[in-house]
Write an enzyme that holds these catalytic residues in place. Structure first.
Site, PDB file in Angstrom:
ATOM      1  N   ASP A 101     -65.395 103.183  -9.003  1.00 35.29           N
ATOM      2  CA  ASP A 101     -66.475 102.499  -8.292  1.00 35.29           C
ATOM      3  C   ASP A 101     -66.959 103.449  -7.181  1.00 35.29           C
ATOM      4  OD1 ASP A 101     -67.609  99.587  -7.846  1.00 35.29           O
ATOM      5  OD2 ASP A 101     -66.956 100.241  -5.872  1.00 35.29           O
ATOM      6  N   THR A 105     -60.487 105.902  -4.632  1.00 35.72           N
ATOM      7  CA  THR A 105     -59.111 105.835  -5.155  1.00 35.72           C
ATOM      8  C   THR A 105     -58.778 107.099  -5.938  1.00 35.72           C
ATOM      9  OG1 THR A 105     -59.366 103.439  -5.373  1.00 35.72           O
ATOM     10  CG2 THR A 105     -57.528 104.452  -6.560  1.00 35.72           C
TER      11      THR A 105
HETATM   12  P1  IMP Z   1     -62.937 102.838  -5.972  1.00 36.80           P
HETATM   13  O1  IMP Z   1     -61.836 103.391  -5.134  1.00 36.80           O
HETATM   14  O2  IMP Z   1     -64.010 102.210  -5.129  1.00 36.80           O
HETATM   15  O3  IMP Z   1     -63.501 103.819  -6.966  1.00 36.80           O
HETATM   16  O4  IMP Z   1     -62.340 101.615  -6.741  1.00 36.80           O
HETATM   17  C1  IMP Z   1     -61.568 101.762  -7.837  1.00 36.80           C
HETATM   18  C2  IMP Z   1     -60.673 100.564  -8.050  1.00 36.80           C
HETATM   19  O5  IMP Z   1     -61.311  99.351  -7.683  1.00 36.80           O
HETATM   20  C3  IMP Z   1     -60.373 100.423  -9.518  1.00 36.80           C
HETATM   21  O6  IMP Z   1     -59.150 101.045  -9.801  1.00 36.80           O
HETATM   22  C4  IMP Z   1     -60.300  98.942  -9.722  1.00 36.80           C
HETATM   23  O7  IMP Z   1     -58.970  98.509  -9.554  1.00 36.80           O
HETATM   24  C5  IMP Z   1     -61.150  98.345  -8.652  1.00 36.80           C
HETATM   25  N1  IMP Z   1     -62.493  97.963  -9.175  1.00 36.80           N
HETATM   26  C6  IMP Z   1     -63.663  98.574  -8.927  1.00 36.80           C
HETATM   27  N2  IMP Z   1     -64.690  97.973  -9.559  1.00 36.80           N
HETATM   28  C7  IMP Z   1     -64.130  96.949 -10.244  1.00 36.80           C
HETATM   29  C8  IMP Z   1     -64.675  95.945 -11.131  1.00 36.80           C
HETATM   30  O8  IMP Z   1     -65.885  95.864 -11.432  1.00 36.80           O
HETATM   31  N3  IMP Z   1     -63.775  95.077 -11.644  1.00 36.80           N
HETATM   32  C9  IMP Z   1     -62.442  95.115 -11.360  1.00 36.80           C
HETATM   33  N4  IMP Z   1     -61.907  96.033 -10.549  1.00 36.80           N
HETATM   34  C10 IMP Z   1     -62.735  96.943  -9.991  1.00 36.80           C
END
Ligand code: IMP
Ligand code: MG
Length: 180
Positions: A101, A105
């Protein structure tokens, strides 16, 4: 909680794409010690299915980090909840994620693993939402199942408030019951 769920990607389409990724990774890592790191909990189904399609003697490990509360938006801070069991020294690592997203992470894990002596680190995700990427994050995604638009998705390991991880397809929550 009651929710209305619409299918976005079918189980068949996911299986077919995972077979392709497995073939590609098999080609790319011939003769290497491939070590898969699954990001808990969301990437569990994806890693298991992908690992079965990689025709190499792979090893696994698991890591749990948190950047989300119970809702659908990131808090921005990545915390280690459970660290790896085995050292990464000299290993060719692929980090396996469910969805990218903001990218925080995966970029946190990528940087961390680079400092731990891995021979190489690549990234693999079932889904990517490129339109959501934090402008400060420059992340290379080496293997990607599907790009999706900016909608909150569930199933295939992905949850909404810890539910729906076990859906065998990828869906979108279109309505939720406010009486939750
Ligand atoms: P980031 O650190 O913002 O890239 O978020 C990544 C983490 O957020 C992923 O490993 C998911 O666990 C969670 N995540 C992000 N978008 C979604 C979604 O649309 N559905 C469920 N989990 C999400
Ligand atoms: Mg995750």
């Amino acid at each position: 909680m009651a929710a209305r769920i619409e299918e976005m990607i079918s189980e068949e389409a996911i299986d077919a794409r995972i077979r392709e990724l497995g073939r590609q990774i098999t080609e790319d890592y011939k003769g290497k010690d491939l070590h898969l790191v699954c990001v808990l909990r969301g990437a569990v189904f994806f890693m298991c299915e992908l690992a079965k399609r990689i025709e190499l003697p792979v090893t696994f490990d698991f890591m749990s980090v948190s950047s989300y509360g119970s809702g659908t938006t990131s808090s921005g801070i990545v915390r280690i909840i459970k660290d790896l069991q085995d050292p990464l020294t000299g290993k060719d690592v692929i980090i396996i994620e469910d969805i990218i997203d903001s990218g925080r992470t995966l970029s946190f894990l990528y940087e961390l693993f680079r400092t731990r002596g891995a021979a190489s680190v690549r990234t693999c995700t079932l889904l990517d939402k490129p339109s959501r990427r934090d402008p400060g994050i420059h992340l290379q995604v080496d293997y990607k199942g599907f790009e999706v638009e900016d909608k909150f998705v569930i199933g295939w390991g992905m949850d909404y408030d810890q539910r729906y991880r076990n859906l065998p397809f990828i869906g979108v929550v279109t309505e939720t019951d406010s009486q939750e």
